[in-house]
Design a protein around this motif. Sequence first.
Motif: not given
Length: 81
Positions: A1-13, A36-45
Amino acid sequence: MKPIEFSKEERAAATAKLRAYFRDELDQDLGQLPADMLLDFIGREIGGFFYNRGLYDAQAVVKNKAEDIVEAIYGLERGET
């Protein structure tokens, strides 16, 4: 599955929401890098669970709309004369 990617604005929010949650609910200061690391973990796992639920919900909407269309088409049928 392709990783979920967010825009800079979405990531900041999203990281701002995580930081506010930690501050307000857990009385913990969550820095930007850990957020940022927690967001990456949530998205990945666990992000896939949320993504799949969204797909299931979208499938249900499409199925219901398709059934409505079929009923509408039947309603257009004319009796034999």
